[in-house]
Design a protein around this motif. Structure first.
Motif, PDB file in Angstrom:
ATOM      1  N   TYR A  82       0.870  -1.182   0.000  1.00  0.00           N
ATOM      2  CA  TYR A  82       0.000   0.000   0.000  1.00  0.00           C
ATOM      3  C   TYR A  82       0.900   1.222   0.000  1.00  0.00           C
ATOM      4  CZ  TYR A  82      -3.786  -3.149   0.979  1.00  0.00           C
ATOM      5  OH  TYR A  82      -4.700  -4.165   0.867  1.00  0.00           O
ATOM      6  N   VAL A  83       0.400   2.314  -0.538  1.00  0.00           N
ATOM      7  CA  VAL A  83       1.154   3.559  -0.547  1.00  0.00           C
ATOM      8  C   VAL A  83       0.658   4.432   0.594  1.00  0.00           C
ATOM      9  CG1 VAL A  83       1.691   5.662  -1.831  1.00  0.00           C
ATOM     10  CG2 VAL A  83       1.570   3.471  -3.032  1.00  0.00           C
ATOM     11  N   ILE A  84       1.578   4.857   1.458  1.00  0.00           N
ATOM     12  CA  ILE A  84       1.275   5.793   2.522  1.00  0.00           C
ATOM     13  C   ILE A  84       1.692   7.172   2.043  1.00  0.00           C
ATOM     14  CG2 ILE A  84       1.770   6.496   4.909  1.00  0.00           C
ATOM     15  CD1 ILE A  84       0.350   3.834   4.807  1.00  0.00           C
ATOM     16  N   GLN A  85       0.749   8.103   2.040  1.00  0.00           N
ATOM     17  CA  GLN A  85       1.049   9.474   1.634  1.00  0.00           C
ATOM     18  C   GLN A  85       0.847  10.383   2.835  1.00  0.00           C
ATOM     19  OE1 GLN A  85      -1.752  11.572  -0.926  1.00  0.00           O
ATOM     20  NE2 GLN A  85      -0.039  12.366  -2.098  1.00  0.00           N
ATOM     21  N   VAL A  86       1.870  11.156   3.157  1.00  0.00           N
ATOM     22  CA  VAL A  86       1.789  12.144   4.230  1.00  0.00           C
ATOM     23  C   VAL A  86       1.639  13.505   3.562  1.00  0.00           C
ATOM     24  CG1 VAL A  86       2.986  13.214   6.178  1.00  0.00           C
ATOM     25  CG2 VAL A  86       3.235  10.757   5.750  1.00  0.00           C
ATOM     26  N   LEU A  87       0.538  14.190   3.870  1.00  0.00           N
ATOM     27  CA  LEU A  87       0.264  15.505   3.311  1.00  0.00           C
ATOM     28  C   LEU A  87       0.419  16.546   4.400  1.00  0.00           C
ATOM     29  CD1 LEU A  87      -2.910  14.103   1.788  1.00  0.00           C
ATOM     30  CD2 LEU A  87      -1.277  15.262   0.350  1.00  0.00           C
ATOM     31  N   GLY A  88       1.147  17.593   4.098  1.00  0.00           N
ATOM     32  CA  GLY A  88       1.310  18.707   5.027  1.00  0.00           C
ATOM     33  C   GLY A  88       0.741  19.971   4.423  1.00  0.00           C
ATOM     34  N   GLU A  89       0.019  20.748   5.230  1.00  0.00           N
ATOM     35  CA  GLU A  89      -0.557  22.004   4.754  1.00  0.00           C
ATOM     36  C   GLU A  89      -0.367  23.061   5.826  1.00  0.00           C
ATOM     37  OE1 GLU A  89      -4.805  23.714   3.055  1.00  0.00           O
ATOM     38  OE2 GLU A  89      -4.639  21.632   3.679  1.00  0.00           O
ATOM     39  N   ASN A  90       0.170  24.191   5.420  1.00  0.00           N
ATOM     40  CA  ASN A  90       0.385  25.301   6.341  1.00  0.00           C
ATOM     41  C   ASN A  90       0.090  26.580   5.557  1.00  0.00           C
ATOM     42  OD1 ASN A  90       1.230  27.122   8.281  1.00  0.00           O
ATOM     43  ND2 ASN A  90       2.960  25.846   8.914  1.00  0.00           N
ATOM     44  N   GLY A  91      -1.110  27.114   5.783  1.00  0.00           N
ATOM     45  CA  GLY A  91      -1.535  28.275   5.008  1.00  0.00           C
ATOM     46  C   GLY A  91      -1.727  27.872   3.563  1.00  0.00           C
ATOM     47  N   SER A  92      -1.104  28.583   2.639  1.00  0.00           N
ATOM     48  CA  SER A  92      -1.242  28.277   1.221  1.00  0.00           C
ATOM     49  C   SER A  92      -0.199  27.271   0.741  1.00  0.00           C
ATOM     50  CB  SER A  92      -1.125  29.561   0.394  1.00  0.00           C
ATOM     51  OG  SER A  92       0.165  30.118   0.568  1.00  0.00           O
ATOM     52  N   ARG A  93       0.692  26.855   1.622  1.00  0.00           N
ATOM     53  CA  ARG A  93       1.755  25.918   1.245  1.00  0.00           C
ATOM     54  C   ARG A  93       1.337  24.483   1.505  1.00  0.00           C
ATOM     55  NH1 ARG A  93       6.578  27.859   4.497  1.00  0.00           N
ATOM     56  NH2 ARG A  93       4.930  28.180   5.991  1.00  0.00           N
ATOM     57  N   ARG A  94       1.592  23.638   0.522  1.00  0.00           N
ATOM     58  CA  ARG A  94       1.280  22.209   0.650  1.00  0.00           C
ATOM     59  C   ARG A  94       2.468  21.398   0.176  1.00  0.00           C
ATOM     60  NH1 ARG A  94      -4.784  21.006  -1.300  1.00  0.00           N
ATOM     61  NH2 ARG A  94      -5.794  22.440   0.128  1.00  0.00           N
ATOM     62  N   GLU A  95       2.626  20.240   0.802  1.00  0.00           N
ATOM     63  CA  GLU A  95       3.714  19.345   0.420  1.00  0.00           C
ATOM     64  C   GLU A  95       3.279  17.927   0.749  1.00  0.00           C
ATOM     65  OE1 GLU A  95       8.154  18.818   2.089  1.00  0.00           O
ATOM     66  OE2 GLU A  95       7.662  20.834   1.373  1.00  0.00           O
ATOM     67  N   SER A  96       3.764  16.963  -0.004  1.00  0.00           N
ATOM     68  CA  SER A  96       3.451  15.566   0.308  1.00  0.00           C
ATOM     69  C   SER A  96       4.655  14.700  -0.007  1.00  0.00           C
ATOM     70  CB  SER A  96       2.225  15.082  -0.474  1.00  0.00           C
ATOM     71  OG  SER A  96       2.516  14.960  -1.842  1.00  0.00           O
ATOM     72  N   ILE A  97       4.681  13.562   0.653  1.00  0.00           N
ATOM     73  CA  ILE A  97       5.712  12.558   0.430  1.00  0.00           C
ATOM     74  C   ILE A  97       5.029  11.211   0.581  1.00  0.00           C
ATOM     75  CG2 ILE A  97       6.449  12.504   2.860  1.00  0.00           C
ATOM     76  CD1 ILE A  97       9.343  12.153   1.822  1.00  0.00           C
ATOM     77  N   GLN A  98       5.524  10.219  -0.110  1.00  0.00           N
ATOM     78  CA  GLN A  98       4.894   8.906  -0.006  1.00  0.00           C
ATOM     79  C   GLN A  98       5.925   7.792   0.019  1.00  0.00           C
ATOM     80  OE1 GLN A  98       2.211   9.331  -3.286  1.00  0.00           O
ATOM     81  NE2 GLN A  98       3.606   8.364  -4.713  1.00  0.00           N
ATOM     82  N   LYS A  99       5.474   6.662   0.536  1.00  0.00           N
ATOM     83  CA  LYS A  99       6.345   5.492   0.662  1.00  0.00           C
ATOM     84  C   LYS A  99       5.453   4.250   0.684  1.00  0.00           C
ATOM     85  CE  LYS A  99      10.617   4.313   2.621  1.00  0.00           C
ATOM     86  NZ  LYS A  99      11.820   5.043   2.739  1.00  0.00           N
ATOM     87  N   VAL A 100       6.016   3.122   0.299  1.00  0.00           N
ATOM     88  CA  VAL A 100       5.254   1.875   0.271  1.00  0.00           C
ATOM     89  C   VAL A 100       5.304   1.180   1.640  1.00  0.00           C
ATOM     90  CG1 VAL A 100       5.091  -0.429  -0.758  1.00  0.00           C
ATOM     91  CG2 VAL A 100       5.566   1.561  -2.206  1.00  0.00           C
ATOM     92  N   LEU A 101       4.139   0.745   2.073  1.00  0.00           N
ATOM     93  CA  LEU A 101       3.976  -0.058   3.292  1.00  0.00           C
ATOM     94  C   LEU A 101       3.445  -1.418   2.884  1.00  0.00           C
ATOM     95  CD1 LEU A 101       3.515  -0.382   6.456  1.00  0.00           C
ATOM     96  CD2 LEU A 101       1.194   0.371   5.970  1.00  0.00           C
ATOM     97  N   VAL A 102       3.961  -2.466   3.497  1.00  0.00           N
ATOM     98  CA  VAL A 102       3.444  -3.803   3.251  1.00  0.00           C
ATOM     99  C   VAL A 102       2.586  -4.220   4.439  1.00  0.00           C
ATOM    100  CG1 VAL A 102       4.046  -6.236   2.921  1.00  0.00           C
ATOM    101  CG2 VAL A 102       5.411  -4.454   1.811  1.00  0.00           C
ATOM    102  N   VAL A 103       1.360  -4.656   4.144  1.00  0.00           N
ATOM    103  CA  VAL A 103       0.464  -5.196   5.171  1.00  0.00           C
ATOM    104  C   VAL A 103       0.572  -6.711   5.105  1.00  0.00           C
ATOM    105  CG1 VAL A 103      -1.938  -5.460   5.904  1.00  0.00           C
ATOM    106  CG2 VAL A 103      -1.113  -3.239   5.093  1.00  0.00           C
ATOM    107  N   TRP A 104       0.815  -7.321   6.262  1.00  0.00           N
ATOM    108  CA  TRP A 104       0.971  -8.774   6.336  1.00  0.00           C
ATOM    109  C   TRP A 104       0.297  -9.293   7.583  1.00  0.00           C
ATOM    110  CZ3 TRP A 104       2.262 -11.889   2.615  1.00  0.00           C
ATOM    111  CH2 TRP A 104       2.513 -13.215   2.921  1.00  0.00           C
ATOM    112  N   ARG A 105      -0.651 -10.137   7.422  1.00  0.00           N
ATOM    113  CA  ARG A 105      -1.394 -10.699   8.569  1.00  0.00           C
ATOM    114  C   ARG A 105      -0.875 -12.064   8.928  1.00  0.00           C
ATOM    115  NH1 ARG A 105      -5.651  -7.464   9.554  1.00  0.00           N
ATOM    116  NH2 ARG A 105      -6.297  -6.175   7.831  1.00  0.00           N
TER     117      ARG A 105
END
Length: 105
Positions: A82-105
């Motif tokens: 799965y792709v984990i995306q972290v979104l940051g917003e501060n006023g009019s500024r936005r930024e995101s970064i993402q990374k793959v996470l593996v789910v295993w039961r």
């Protein structure tokens, strides 16, 4: 405008084992004070699985996320990447970064 500096994202534990691992830790280099953080979890085909808000954000750039391994409808997600995306917003500024996470039961 200067960026929000969400960099070097790491995810612990990875693989994530819902039911065994209770929390996800998202670790990044730095983030500006006052930034609103949203975490989105996507399947590999780009479908939004779940959106979660951080449980806490530590001074050292550690976000604690309480995710039970379920999708938006409460169904358990399947094993796999799965792709984990972290979104940051501060006023009019936005930024995101993402990374793959593996789910295993």
């Amino acid at each position: 405008d200067e960026g929000l500096s969400i960099t070097d994202l790491a995810i612990e534990p990875n693989p994530f084992r819902p039911g065994i691992d209770s929390k996800l830790r998202l670790i990044f280099q730095r983030i500006e004070d006052g930034t609103k953080i949203t975490i989105r979890i996507y399947s590999m085909d780009g479908t939004l699985v779940r959106e979660v808000l951080p449980e806490s954000i530590g001074d050292a750039g550690v976000i604690i996320v309480d995710w039970d391994g379920a999708d938006r409808d409460g169904n358990r997600v399947r094993n796999g990447p799965y792709v984990i995306q972290v979104l940051g917003e501060n006023g009019s500024r936005r930024e995101s970064i993402q990374k793959v996470l593996v789910v295993w039961r």
